[in-house]
Design a protein around this motif. Structure first.
Motif, short mmCIF file in Angstrom:
data_model
loop_
_atom_site.label_atom_id
_atom_site.label_comp_id
_atom_site.label_asym_id
_atom_site.label_seq_id
_atom_site.Cartn_x
_atom_site.Cartn_y
_atom_site.Cartn_z
N GLN A 1 0.83 -1.11 -0.03
CA GLN A 1 0.04 -0.03 -0.16
C GLN A 1 0.78 1.20 0.03
O GLN A 1 0.30 2.37 0.02
CB GLN A 1 -0.80 -0.05 1.27
CG GLN A 1 -1.80 -1.27 1.17
CD GLN A 1 -2.85 -1.15 2.52
OE1 GLN A 1 -2.86 -0.37 3.58
NE2 GLN A 1 -3.61 -2.08 2.66
N SER A 2 2.22 1.01 0.17
CA SER A 2 3.07 2.24 -0.06
C SER A 2 3.41 2.95 -1.25
O SER A 2 4.03 4.09 -1.23
CB SER A 2 4.10 1.81 0.57
OG SER A 2 4.99 0.87 -0.15
N GLY A 3 3.10 2.21 -2.32
CA GLY A 3 3.33 2.70 -3.52
C GLY A 3 4.77 2.38 -4.22
O GLY A 3 5.41 2.96 -5.13
N TYR A 4 5.42 1.41 -3.39
CA TYR A 4 6.69 1.13 -3.66
C TYR A 4 6.87 0.22 -5.08
O TYR A 4 6.01 -0.56 -4.97
CB TYR A 4 7.30 0.40 -2.73
CG TYR A 4 8.87 -0.18 -2.76
CD1 TYR A 4 9.85 0.54 -2.92
CD2 TYR A 4 8.82 -1.65 -3.08
CE1 TYR A 4 11.32 0.11 -3.42
CE2 TYR A 4 9.94 -2.19 -3.57
CZ TYR A 4 11.07 -1.32 -3.45
OH TYR A 4 12.62 -1.90 -3.92
N ASN B 1 -0.31 11.42 4.12
CA ASN B 1 0.16 9.87 3.32
C ASN B 1 2.01 9.78 3.73
O ASN B 1 2.29 8.93 3.21
CB ASN B 1 -0.26 9.52 2.23
CG ASN B 1 0.21 10.92 1.25
OD1 ASN B 1 0.74 11.79 1.50
ND2 ASN B 1 -0.03 10.36 -0.21
N TYR C 1 3.40 7.00 4.99
CA TYR C 1 3.11 5.66 4.53
C TYR C 1 3.23 5.41 3.29
O TYR C 1 2.99 4.24 2.90
CB TYR C 1 1.48 5.40 5.06
CG TYR C 1 1.31 5.39 6.41
CD1 TYR C 1 1.35 4.09 7.11
CD2 TYR C 1 0.93 6.50 7.17
CE1 TYR C 1 1.06 3.84 8.41
CE2 TYR C 1 0.91 6.37 8.48
CZ TYR C 1 0.81 5.12 9.01
OH TYR C 1 0.59 4.86 10.48
N THR C 2 3.58 6.21 2.31
CA THR C 2 3.68 6.33 0.90
C THR C 2 5.14 6.76 0.55
O THR C 2 5.61 7.67 1.03
CB THR C 2 2.45 6.77 0.31
OG1 THR C 2 2.67 8.35 0.37
CG2 THR C 2 1.18 6.34 0.56
N ASN D 1 5.56 10.33 -4.97
CA ASN D 1 5.02 10.14 -6.43
C ASN D 1 5.86 11.14 -6.98
O ASN D 1 5.51 12.44 -7.08
CB ASN D 1 3.66 10.55 -6.29
CG ASN D 1 3.13 10.05 -7.71
OD1 ASN D 1 4.03 9.56 -8.62
ND2 ASN D 1 1.87 9.84 -8.01
#
Length: 522
Positions: free
Chosen positions: A293-296, A512, A515-516, A519
């Motif tokens: 859910q982190s966008g990794y 976020n 947690y993310t 971007n």
């Protein structure tokens, strides 16, 4: 009795409720918001902005209207020589009164010119009864003189031009911007420290649960061992091993409680809370971030993150403002090497009036008699022959420009390296987390199997204790891996300048941010 019971029950409920209300909710976003009001470092950087604004006001004073005025009165007595012809009109002593009033209003313009309007009023009288035309007017007959002067000075060499005249003002504005960017970067750094301290606190909180569960597992093994001893499946000597292990696990639990307490106070320290306030921090409520859910993504583009850092990092923007300020000061130092050559144009008007009375005072500016009007110009030149002051300042500012270029390049170099390190830490933390999770699963399965074998008498107590320790260690390693991944996210956020957002000087933590991954596609 029943009434007393109800009364004490209500009292206990009220006390517990008050204690609960006094607790500080330990949510990452909430405690980060508290830091903007509590953190000493954030406060000090905000004061630095106000200090820079005060310096700007000092520079504005260069262009203030300056009013200078003076008033003097002189009473004198001159004893005449015997041969002085004035003795026939006065008794040996010439008595006189003089009043001199002056006022000037000066204004320096941002275009480098200097304008001045001045007024001067002179009054004198004496006991000599004749005026300058040898007319008999009587003793103490007043003479009034009024002069108005207007001048405009244009620097031709040193100090010429709007850019040079407003250097101090421009530099002060740049340092205000610089301190605002420093304030933004400090806020980001403080939130980074809070995030790291929170994840340490959360890890300590979860670790305590692991140690308590492990202690309970040892107690369970103790009960199993007792049953096996009763059934003559295990020797009595195994009890000593289990009791020793239980005692050790209890020691580790006490240590975990101590670590949790220390982590709570350290988190309060990072927020800016006092000792009492830190102890009021409640249990942590924000869980670790999850990789999915982190966008990794694998194979992250490093160049995109470095570009994000260049676009967003406030410390880079602050250094750019300092570079501009140093270059302006260098240009001013170059200008100060020139001689001072000023061209002044002026015009004046004056007239005189004679007689006593207040009306004569004002008529001196309008009286036709003795009226004097004129215009003119003058050149003023000055130059220090050795000019060591200007030369020294020029060398100092020239070195400052070179030094600032080194600082700027070095900061950019370190930003690139820090982003690279943060990305590498993120990539490795994901791999470590995955392996730690797998390892914990295998160790749990191995421990469960070993416990069944122990109950069946197929393995030794020593082997069971060994598998139990490995399982506990794998749980702690998994928590550490989660902490490492969480720290990697906020570190990358800080290094790329995407940890906080701002509106004017009001900052807030992005929802976020913890947690993310940033971007970089937008």
């Amino acid at each position: 009795m029943r009434f007393n019971y109800i009364f004490f029950a209500v009292l206990i409920a009220v006390v517990q409720n008050l204690q609960g209300q006094s607790k500080i909710k330990c949510d990452l976003i909430e405690i980060s918001s508290i830091a903007f009001d509590k953190s000493p470092n954030i406060k000090r950087n905000y004061y630095a902005i106000q200090n820079a604004e005060g310096e700007l006001q000092v520079q504005w004073s260069t262009f203030d209207f300056n009013l200078n005025s003076g008033l003097s009165y002189q009473n004198s007595r001159l004893n005449l020589y015997d041969d002085d012809p004035r003795n026939q009109y006065i008794e040996r002593s010439l008595k006189s009164n003089n009043v001199d009033f002056s006022a000037a209003l000066q204004k320096r313009f941002r275009t480098s010119q200097i304008a001045e309007v001045s007024l001067r009023y002179l009054y004198n009288d004496s006991n000599f009864p004749l005026n300058t035309f040898n007319q008999f007017v009587g003793q103490f007959y007043g003479n009034h003189t009024g002069v108005i002067n207007l001048s405009l000075t244009q620097p031709l060499l040193r100090g010429r031009g709007k850019k040079i005249a407003t250097t101090g003002e421009q530099v002060a504005n740049l340092y205000i911007d610089k301190n605002k960017f420093d304030y933004e970067f400090t806020n980001s750094y403080e939130i980074l420290q809070i995030g790291i301290a929170y994840w340490t606190y959360y890890t300590a909180f979860k670790s305590l649960d692991v140690y308590i569960e492990n202690e309970n597992r040892v107690r369970n093994v103790l009960e199993i061992t007792k049953e096996l001893i009763k059934a003559d499946k295990k020797p009595e000597s195994d009890m000593a091993q289990v009791n020793a292990d239980l005692t050790n696990q209890e020691r580790l639990t006490f240590t975990a409680r101590q670590n949790l307490y220390n982590a709570r106070l350290n988190l309060g320290r990072a927020i800016g809370l006092s000792d009492q306030e830190s102890e009021q921090l409640g249990d942590p409520t924000s869980d670790f971030p999850m990789v999915d859910q982190s966008g990794y993504k694998e194979n992250i583009d490093k160049k995109a993150f470095i570009k994000s850092a260049k676009d967003n990092r406030a410390d880079l923007k602050a250094i750019q403002k300092v570079t501009e300020a140093v270059e302006l000061q260098y240009q001013l130092a170059q200008n100060n090497l020139k001689p001072q050559l000023d061209l002044t144009g002026f015009g004046y008007y004056g007239s005189t009036s004679v007689g006593n009375g207040v009306d004569k005072t004002f008529s001196s500016f309008t009286h036709n008699q003795g009226q004097d009007v004129g215009i003119g110009a003058k050149l003023t030149f000055s130059f220090a022959l050795n000019n060591n002051l200007a030369k020294g300042n020029y060398e100092i500012n020239k070195i400052a420009v070179k030094d600032q270029a080194v600082i700027s390049d070095n900061t950019q170099r370190n930003v690139d390296l820090n982003v690279n390190v943060a990305l590498n830490n993120l990539n490795n933390s994901v791999l470590i987390l995955e392996k730690a999770k797998e390892s914990m699963g295998f160790h749990k399965e191995a421990f469960d199997n070993e416990k069944i074998k122990f109950q069946m008498g197929l393995t030794t107590l020593l082997n069971l204790m060994l598998f139990q320790e490995r399982f506990t260690y794998s749980e702690l390693e998994y928590l550490n891996a989660e902490q490492q991944f969480s720290n990697a996210i906020i570190s990358l956020r800080h290094e790329t300048g995407t940890l906080i957002s701002k509106e004017s000087l009001n900052f807030k933590v992005l929802q976020n941010a913890f947690y993310t991954v940033p971007n970089t596609e937008n």
